[in-house]
Design an enzyme around this catalytic site. Sequence first.
Site, PDB file in Angstrom:
ATOM      1  N   ASN A   1       0.872  -1.177   0.000  1.00 43.52           N
ATOM      2  CA  ASN A   1       0.000   0.000   0.000  1.00 43.52           C
ATOM      3  C   ASN A   1       0.913   1.233   0.000  1.00 43.52           C
ATOM      4  O   ASN A   1       1.444   1.613   1.031  1.00 43.52           O
ATOM      5  CB  ASN A   1      -0.884  -0.039   1.261  1.00 43.52           C
ATOM      6  CG  ASN A   1      -1.757   1.193   1.379  1.00 43.52           C
ATOM      7  OD1 ASN A   1      -1.867   1.985   0.436  1.00 43.52           O
ATOM      8  ND2 ASN A   1      -2.383   1.366   2.537  1.00 43.52           N
ATOM      9  N   TRP A   2       1.064   1.806  -1.179  1.00 47.97           N
ATOM     10  CA  TRP A   2       1.999   2.943  -1.295  1.00 47.97           C
ATOM     11  C   TRP A   2       1.429   4.237  -0.740  1.00 47.97           C
ATOM     12  O   TRP A   2       2.134   5.232  -0.632  1.00 47.97           O
ATOM     13  CB  TRP A   2       2.389   3.139  -2.773  1.00 47.97           C
ATOM     14  CG  TRP A   2       3.380   2.131  -3.274  1.00 47.97           C
ATOM     15  CD1 TRP A   2       3.924   1.089  -2.585  1.00 47.97           C
ATOM     16  CD2 TRP A   2       3.947   2.079  -4.591  1.00 47.97           C
ATOM     17  NE1 TRP A   2       4.787   0.380  -3.374  1.00 47.97           N
ATOM     18  CE2 TRP A   2       4.823   0.970  -4.619  1.00 47.97           C
ATOM     19  CE3 TRP A   2       3.804   2.840  -5.744  1.00 47.97           C
ATOM     20  CZ2 TRP A   2       5.558   0.621  -5.760  1.00 47.97           C
ATOM     21  CZ3 TRP A   2       4.528   2.489  -6.886  1.00 47.97           C
ATOM     22  CH2 TRP A   2       5.397   1.396  -6.881  1.00 47.97           C
ATOM     23  N   LYS A   3       0.145   4.249  -0.435  1.00 47.56           N
ATOM     24  CA  LYS A   3      -0.509   5.468   0.073  1.00 47.56           C
ATOM     25  C   LYS A   3      -0.204   6.643  -0.856  1.00 47.56           C
ATOM     26  O   LYS A   3      -0.118   6.448  -2.066  1.00 47.56           O
ATOM     27  CB  LYS A   3      -0.092   5.731   1.524  1.00 47.56           C
ATOM     28  CG  LYS A   3      -0.285   4.487   2.406  1.00 47.56           C
ATOM     29  CD  LYS A   3      -0.095   4.738   3.867  1.00 47.56           C
ATOM     30  CE  LYS A   3      -0.275   3.426   4.623  1.00 47.56           C
ATOM     31  NZ  LYS A   3      -0.222   3.580   6.062  1.00 47.56           N
TER      32      LYS A   3
ATOM     33  N   HIS B   1      -9.669   1.490   4.817  1.00 51.38           N
ATOM     34  CA  HIS B   1      -8.397   1.722   5.510  1.00 51.38           C
ATOM     35  C   HIS B   1      -8.629   2.751   6.617  1.00 51.38           C
ATOM     36  O   HIS B   1      -9.394   3.694   6.456  1.00 51.38           O
ATOM     37  CB  HIS B   1      -7.334   2.222   4.513  1.00 51.38           C
ATOM     38  CG  HIS B   1      -5.964   2.197   5.117  1.00 51.38           C
ATOM     39  ND1 HIS B   1      -5.543   3.162   5.989  1.00 51.38           N
ATOM     40  CD2 HIS B   1      -4.942   1.311   5.003  1.00 51.38           C
ATOM     41  CE1 HIS B   1      -4.303   2.867   6.394  1.00 51.38           C
ATOM     42  NE2 HIS B   1      -3.928   1.748   5.807  1.00 51.38           N
TER      43      HIS B   1
ATOM     44  N   GLU C   1      -6.978   5.163   7.578  1.00 53.63           N
ATOM     45  CA  GLU C   1      -6.716   6.559   7.195  1.00 53.63           C
ATOM     46  C   GLU C   1      -7.936   7.147   6.475  1.00 53.63           C
ATOM     47  O   GLU C   1      -8.213   8.334   6.588  1.00 53.63           O
ATOM     48  CB  GLU C   1      -5.448   6.633   6.328  1.00 53.63           C
ATOM     49  CG  GLU C   1      -4.205   6.464   7.196  1.00 53.63           C
ATOM     50  CD  GLU C   1      -3.021   5.811   6.515  1.00 53.63           C
ATOM     51  OE1 GLU C   1      -2.974   5.779   5.278  1.00 53.63           O
ATOM     52  OE2 GLU C   1      -2.136   5.323   7.248  1.00 53.63           O
TER      53      GLU C   1
ATOM     54  N   GLU D   1      -5.826  -4.533  10.722  1.00 56.48           N
ATOM     55  CA  GLU D   1      -4.790  -3.527  10.962  1.00 56.48           C
ATOM     56  C   GLU D   1      -5.110  -2.762  12.244  1.00 56.48           C
ATOM     57  O   GLU D   1      -5.926  -1.823  12.224  1.00 56.48           O
ATOM     58  CB  GLU D   1      -4.750  -2.530   9.798  1.00 56.48           C
ATOM     59  CG  GLU D   1      -4.399  -3.151   8.474  1.00 56.48           C
ATOM     60  CD  GLU D   1      -3.744  -2.120   7.558  1.00 56.48           C
ATOM     61  OE1 GLU D   1      -2.574  -2.311   7.207  1.00 56.48           O
ATOM     62  OE2 GLU D   1      -4.403  -1.123   7.217  1.00 56.48           O
TER      63      GLU D   1
ATOM     64  N   GLY E   1       2.164   2.576  10.767  1.00 54.14           N
ATOM     65  CA  GLY E   1       3.110   3.670  10.575  1.00 54.14           C
ATOM     66  C   GLY E   1       3.816   4.124  11.842  1.00 54.14           C
ATOM     67  O   GLY E   1       4.448   5.176  11.870  1.00 54.14           O
TER      68      GLY E   1
ATOM     69  N   SER F   1       3.250  -1.720  10.593  1.00 54.41           N
ATOM     70  CA  SER F   1       4.688  -1.673  10.909  1.00 54.41           C
ATOM     71  C   SER F   1       5.434  -2.983  10.647  1.00 54.41           C
ATOM     72  O   SER F   1       6.300  -3.386  11.429  1.00 54.41           O
ATOM     73  CB  SER F   1       4.901  -1.218  12.359  1.00 54.41           C
ATOM     74  OG  SER F   1       4.436   0.103  12.507  1.00 54.41           O
TER      75      SER F   1
END
Length: 254
Positions: free
Chosen positions: A9-11, A96, A98, A168, A174, A213
Amino acid sequence: MKKFFITANWKLNGNIKMISSFFERLKLYSSVFLEKNIVIIAPPTIYLERVYKNIKNMNIFLGAQNVDINLQGAFTGETSALMLQDIGVKYVIIGHSERRLLHHETNDLISKKFHLIKELNLIPILCIGETERDKKNGQTQKIIKAQLNCIFKKLGKSVFNNTIIAYEPIWAIGTGLSADPKDVQLIHQFIKNYIKKHDKINTNDILVQYGGSINHTNVKKFIEQPDINGLLIGNSSLSLQEFLKIIKIAHDII
Ligand code: PGA
């Protein structure tokens, strides 16, 4: 051999230069490491096609990081599942944390996305997980149940086939503080049992990734847990060297 899915997941990261160098170097390794794992790369929407061109002859699949609930029309700035399908996307990350926290996405909205993705025969990667506060208050199972219930409520009882769930814990994303692999194993077991109670699916077909992480130094113990079917990787997927180390470790264990 268990099915093992590794999703990058490159965000909101990457650019043309990074993508070229990432795939030029990855092509040198493809046949060796990519056989056993199913590798999915989810770049920012604007780079999906560029990544697709690069992965065409490799055993890697294209993932999107988000999708709208509408297929077409006056929805400025959105991306439709039909468009994702049109350019070769196979997996779509939804829910997600975020997006839940920063873009106020609710369980109800996420279940609409889930429904649409399934209708188009794309594969949802449904992210679920608790905050640090939820964990401290012993609410992890309650939060997970609510995140799954809204899918059952909207779509009925046979919906989790051909789906990936990504557990998650939000406090692990992160932060450099991954969860304890044994705790994750228990939560994955809980997720699978809970789905099994409501859905006719075979337990072996319920696929649950862990995300939060992950790096090459901590990944081994996660891969070894029987109910961890893959990884959703943010930071460590941006460096090809680090990402390949993780893929190789998975390749050697599975
Ligand atoms: P991280 O992100 O690996 O950087 O913790 C995981 C994710 O958000 O999917």
